[in-house]
Design a protein around this motif. Sequence first.
Motif, mmCIF file in Angstrom:
data_model
loop_
_atom_site.group_PDB
_atom_site.id
_atom_site.type_symbol
_atom_site.label_atom_id
_atom_site.label_comp_id
_atom_site.label_asym_id
_atom_site.label_seq_id
_atom_site.Cartn_x
_atom_site.Cartn_y
_atom_site.Cartn_z
ATOM 1 N N LYS A 32 17.457 0.329 -9.629
ATOM 2 C CA LYS A 32 18.173 0.335 -8.358
ATOM 3 C C LYS A 32 19.529 1.037 -8.339
ATOM 4 O O LYS A 32 20.031 1.374 -7.276
ATOM 5 C CB LYS A 32 18.338 -1.088 -7.790
ATOM 6 N N HIS A 33 20.143 1.193 -9.496
ATOM 7 C CA HIS A 33 21.442 1.861 -9.529
ATOM 8 C C HIS A 33 21.356 3.058 -10.452
ATOM 9 O O HIS A 33 21.083 2.908 -11.631
ATOM 10 C CB HIS A 33 22.530 0.922 -10.036
ATOM 11 N N HIS A 71 29.047 3.179 -6.064
ATOM 12 C CA HIS A 71 29.848 2.199 -6.797
ATOM 13 C C HIS A 71 30.522 2.855 -7.991
ATOM 14 O O HIS A 71 29.988 3.783 -8.575
ATOM 15 C CB HIS A 71 28.963 1.079 -7.326
ATOM 16 N N GLU A 86 23.151 3.309 -5.001
ATOM 17 C CA GLU A 86 22.011 2.450 -4.735
ATOM 18 C C GLU A 86 21.663 2.576 -3.254
ATOM 19 O O GLU A 86 22.513 2.875 -2.428
ATOM 20 C CB GLU A 86 22.318 0.987 -5.073
ATOM 21 N N HIS A 92 24.776 -6.903 2.733
ATOM 22 C CA HIS A 92 25.839 -6.734 1.749
ATOM 23 C C HIS A 92 25.590 -7.637 0.550
ATOM 24 O O HIS A 92 25.056 -8.725 0.669
ATOM 25 C CB HIS A 92 27.187 -7.102 2.366
ATOM 26 N N HIS A 93 25.999 -7.179 -0.611
ATOM 27 C CA HIS A 93 25.922 -8.034 -1.789
ATOM 28 C C HIS A 93 26.915 -7.540 -2.825
ATOM 29 O O HIS A 93 27.388 -6.415 -2.756
ATOM 30 C CB HIS A 93 24.509 -8.031 -2.368
ATOM 31 N N ASP A 94 27.231 -8.420 -3.755
ATOM 32 C CA ASP A 94 28.149 -8.050 -4.813
ATOM 33 C C ASP A 94 27.365 -7.855 -6.107
ATOM 34 O O ASP A 94 26.154 -8.027 -6.117
ATOM 35 C CB ASP A 94 29.217 -9.138 -4.955
ATOM 36 N N HIS A 95 28.067 -7.498 -7.169
ATOM 37 C CA HIS A 95 27.375 -7.183 -8.416
ATOM 38 C C HIS A 95 27.922 -7.885 -9.641
ATOM 39 O O HIS A 95 29.103 -8.179 -9.731
ATOM 40 C CB HIS A 95 27.411 -5.677 -8.649
ATOM 41 N N GLU A 106 22.407 -8.391 -8.582
ATOM 42 C CA GLU A 106 23.035 -8.502 -7.276
ATOM 43 C C GLU A 106 23.107 -9.955 -6.852
ATOM 44 O O GLU A 106 22.233 -10.740 -7.186
ATOM 45 C CB GLU A 106 22.233 -7.708 -6.258
ATOM 46 N N TYR A 108 24.911 -12.726 -3.584
ATOM 47 C CA TYR A 108 25.645 -12.842 -2.340
ATOM 48 C C TYR A 108 26.065 -14.294 -2.233
ATOM 49 O O TYR A 108 25.254 -15.196 -2.433
ATOM 50 C CB TYR A 108 24.755 -12.477 -1.159
#
Lengths: 142, 142
Positions: A32-33, A71, A86, A92-95, A106, A108
């Motif tokens: 994904k990234h 990112h 990504e 929205h989400h954080d990592h 990920e 949230y």
Amino acid sequence: MPEERSELRKAGLKVTHPRLQILKLLEETPQKHMTADEIYRSLMSGGEEIGLATVYRVLNQFESAGLVRKHLFTDAGGTSTQACYELDEGGHHDHMVCEDTGKVIEFYDEQIEKRQEEIAREHGYEIVNHSLVMYVRPIKKA
Amino acid sequence: MPEERSELRKAGLKVTHPRLQILKLLEETPQKHMTADEIYRSLMSGGEEIGLATVYRVLNQFESAGLVRKHLFTDAGGTSTQACYELDEGGHHDHMVCEDTGKVIEFYDEQIEKRQEEIAREHGYEIVNHSLVMYVRPIKKA
DNA sequence: CTAGTTGCAAAAGATTTGCAGACGT
DNA sequence: ACGTCTGCAAATCTTTTGCAACTAG
């Protein structure tokens, strides 16, 4: 699967081979990234014809169009100077980045999101954007 | 004020002119966050003799020694590729960057810190480090 | 047809490194 | 004196840009 085609059109971008390739790759990659270079290499080794400059250009266009998020993580040693991208699926989400494996997780959390808003407000600001990254390590039982 | 001298010695670094200058500048600057280039320019225009490479080298040494922290903020347009440094006074804190003025505000919130720990733990990890930056804008009254 | 795209090579910007001379202890 | 630093210039690395050829609509 003309889904990607319309995503591109909606973004006001012509449907070209490189753009379709990159979009498809980002949709299919399990990690994904990916960095621009990883995307470039991946496509090249998949037998595609593409230039690294094009990858960068397309990613920037995708970012402006809201198709993708960029990112700037700091890898384990603090030695990352490379952006990674990504797909922007909306939510929205954080990592969380695992320092051992480099794995990106990920998450949230409503509570954190709320608290952030409050803190900004207390200072007389409103949040335009925010970035929360936790660099973590597996808990070792022992 | 030999305080800085011992800070350097404690870090295993010789007390040299450039190192003292940089340390002093970081202690005295009101904005608290400076890029390598800002430090370089500031010292140069203050009549000091220093090389930009030295500034980078010293900042890296300071970072390894825990005297300084390095941040990778993304300025307003998302067009920052420049690291900035601040003195590490021990207490952890997060940052809020005003998109209008570029002002950097520090804050610390127990609730967010705790929640982060919890989330990491829920995933089987422990936090090594984390970075939370909120890009904000002053609330405009109607 | 025509504006938007692409690949290549060159440019740019930030940071790092090699080296010979200078300096702290 | 010795090993550590420093400044300079050159090297790196990631990302961007100029340009002439190409392509989607």
